[in-house]
Write an enzyme that holds these catalytic residues in place. Sequence first.
Site, PDB file in Angstrom:
ATOM      1  N   HIS A 471      51.219  30.385  33.538  1.00 27.83           N
ATOM      2  CA  HIS A 471      50.923  31.833  33.417  1.00 27.83           C
ATOM      3  C   HIS A 471      50.705  32.273  34.617  1.00 27.83           C
ATOM      4  CE1 HIS A 471      48.884  35.615  31.641  1.00 27.83           C
ATOM      5  NE2 HIS A 471      48.318  35.643  32.882  1.00 27.83           N
ATOM      6  N   GLU A 472      50.040  31.799  35.673  1.00 21.88           N
ATOM      7  CA  GLU A 472      49.422  32.118  36.983  1.00 21.88           C
ATOM      8  C   GLU A 472      50.572  31.895  37.728  1.00 21.88           C
ATOM      9  OE1 GLU A 472      46.851  33.849  37.143  1.00 21.88           O
ATOM     10  OE2 GLU A 472      45.944  33.156  35.271  1.00 21.88           O
ATOM     11  N   HIS A 475      52.723  35.053  37.396  1.00 19.96           N
ATOM     12  CA  HIS A 475      52.216  36.122  38.466  1.00 19.96           C
ATOM     13  C   HIS A 475      52.699  35.733  39.880  1.00 19.96           C
ATOM     14  CE1 HIS A 475      49.731  38.488  35.639  1.00 19.96           C
ATOM     15  NE2 HIS A 475      48.880  37.632  35.464  1.00 19.96           N
ATOM     16  N   HIS A 478      56.253  36.820  40.527  1.00 22.11           N
ATOM     17  CA  HIS A 478      56.224  38.233  40.628  1.00 22.11           C
ATOM     18  C   HIS A 478      56.015  38.641  42.290  1.00 22.11           C
ATOM     19  CE1 HIS A 478      55.709  42.178  38.179  1.00 22.11           C
ATOM     20  NE2 HIS A 478      56.880  42.063  38.738  1.00 22.11           N
TER      21      HIS A 478
HETATM   22 ZN    ZN Z   1      47.459  37.262  33.855  1.00 21.54          ZN
END
Ligand code: ZN
Length: 686
Positions: A471-472, A475, A478
């Site tokens: 998940h991290e 990010h 991105h």
């Molecule tokens: Zn998040």
Amino acid sequence: MTANPLLDPVTLPRFQTIAASDIEPAVSSVLLDNRRQLQTILAVQQDTQATWETLMSPLDELEDRLSKIWSTVSHLNAVMNTPQIREAYEKCQPLITQYYTEMGQNRELFEAISRLAARADELHLDQSQRKILKDYLLEFRLAGVDLPAEKKARFAELESMLSSLSNRFSNNVLDATMNWSRLISEEAQLAGVPESTLQGAAEVARRKGLEGWLLTLDFPCYMGVMTNADNRELRKEMYTAYVTRASDQGPHDPSLDNQELITRILTCRAELAQLLGYRHYAEVSTARKMAGSAQRVNAFLQDLTDLAAPAAHKEYQRLREHAKEAYGIVDLQAWDIPYCSEKLRQQSYAISQEELRPYFPLPRVREGLFEVASRLYGISITPNTEMETWDDSVSAWSIHRDGELLARFYLDLFTREGKRGGAWMAECRSRRALADGSIQTPVAYLVCNFAAGAGGNPSLLTHNEVTTLFHEFGHGLHHMLTREQHLRSSGINGVAWDAVELPSQLMENWCWDPEAIALISAHYQNGEALPEALLTKLLAARNFQAAMATVRQLEFALFDFRLHQLAGEVHSAEVFEVLRSVQALTSVYPVPEFNRFQNSFSHIFAGGYAAGYYSYKWAEVLSADVFSAFSANGVFDSQTGGRFLERILSRGGGADPLELFKDFMGREPQIEALLLQDGLLRPEAA
Ligand code: ZN
């Protein structure tokens, strides 16, 4: 005088050199200088017509300088907190807030940017530049900058009232939570409660000089009891205390009742919305979001509810049968649900996170994660030994594609004294074009809190922890794979709040794909693959009671969104009416009459989620929908990866998120993929 390392604009933060005593002087000096330079920039706009180069580029310059220093300070405060660093941080934080408030209220700046925006065609500004100007102006308007004087005064009054009401709301919740406790002196009363919860409760008792176990309403203790305690009376007592916090019900101090604050907060927000020219506060919220309008959010929540509710009723039916057969409970109550659900889960899947750890040693997971990213986006990730870190356990990495350095990042994965809990991605440097034409490459901090390996073994992760890392990293990608040239549109900057979790939640999907799991797992001792039986159980357990969890989230989201569509003065009766109408749609079991969950719903009454709670589900829909495109073409299909990179990931905040989404999917978001992923829809019905 020695040079302040925080003021060095060129290098990455020199973590080994920066001292707490450098913080305040660096922040003050940059704020002072930024204010002076802003005057100069605005003075130029008086004489000449603004261009991007005379207005926006210099503004980016100011912002970048401050953010380089402040991101370093915030990072140090989070990962190597000492009393000195904390003190310096707390001293500077109000100065930073004050600076941004000033910028947000600067009428001259607003007018200069408005004039520039009006000449967008004439100046041939590109899509990113137009988006940045549009966002800028919207923030100014939502801050009341262009209101006439008398409305402006009222606006400021409302803002200040709201801030104090919200503050009181959250203090009441905290006090009510803290004021309640229950001392248990016989261990038999706590049968079923896991060791970790018991130890915590014994420790709390000891600190207060008591013998036995002191149960509190802190979430880990509350959930530990609700999910596991065989003692039904105790569960009922704790449930009652928890759902009546800050209300006139249950065992609480009535002076902490939040009922009136709820109506006052809603009334202030409704008036604020009207002052700004919106019908209600839900429109203020959606003005800066991907969803774009209240109608779209209403329709989205309604559609999802219609599809999830029948499945939730079925799940509940199964739970009722289980409770009757296994425990003889015929009148299943709210305080039985987590308990019976946990028993049913164990019986159905018999899998624990602990069993999975040996198959997810960190080095293997990390290599597998990098491999996934490299197959999807054609990048290579290699160790960077030149970057200075703040702790020996922290590693640094470079990302290249076709020989070009795209980005760098730090990985700080282990718990440590002085490091805040949780997991997050933060920006160290953002991508942007510099005045000399060169590109500043992005740098990210990726932080988790895993237990370090012991006894010469690597750190072993649970599957939940693996998902967190993915998940991290999503990010991080991105932020790092952006191709935007401007600070305000590069990476996650300028990305609407309900769209920013798309890349992160998307990455989580590879933790649930058998082909990818094979890449990220191997027994830490003998390298054996995750046994088929464990894999099957892991995948099957993913969707346990997914529909019940969905309608619960929808209950919060609908309640929040409908409340913020009320206009004028809001009364308690209306709040209850909204709640009843929502529960009629979403509740699968009767909610006790005394339940006042709304009185402790701090997310919307004291946090930033007002009319925005739907964002959680919205982002899940986006990521499931996008992943369905990957699934359709093979989860490692580099063409799909390349398309996602080009059309969404690299575009950051440079375009309207719905347009980017449509550009990738060829259509608007659809909820079916999420329903399929959660097992709420069978493939043939889709
Ligand atoms: Zn998040």
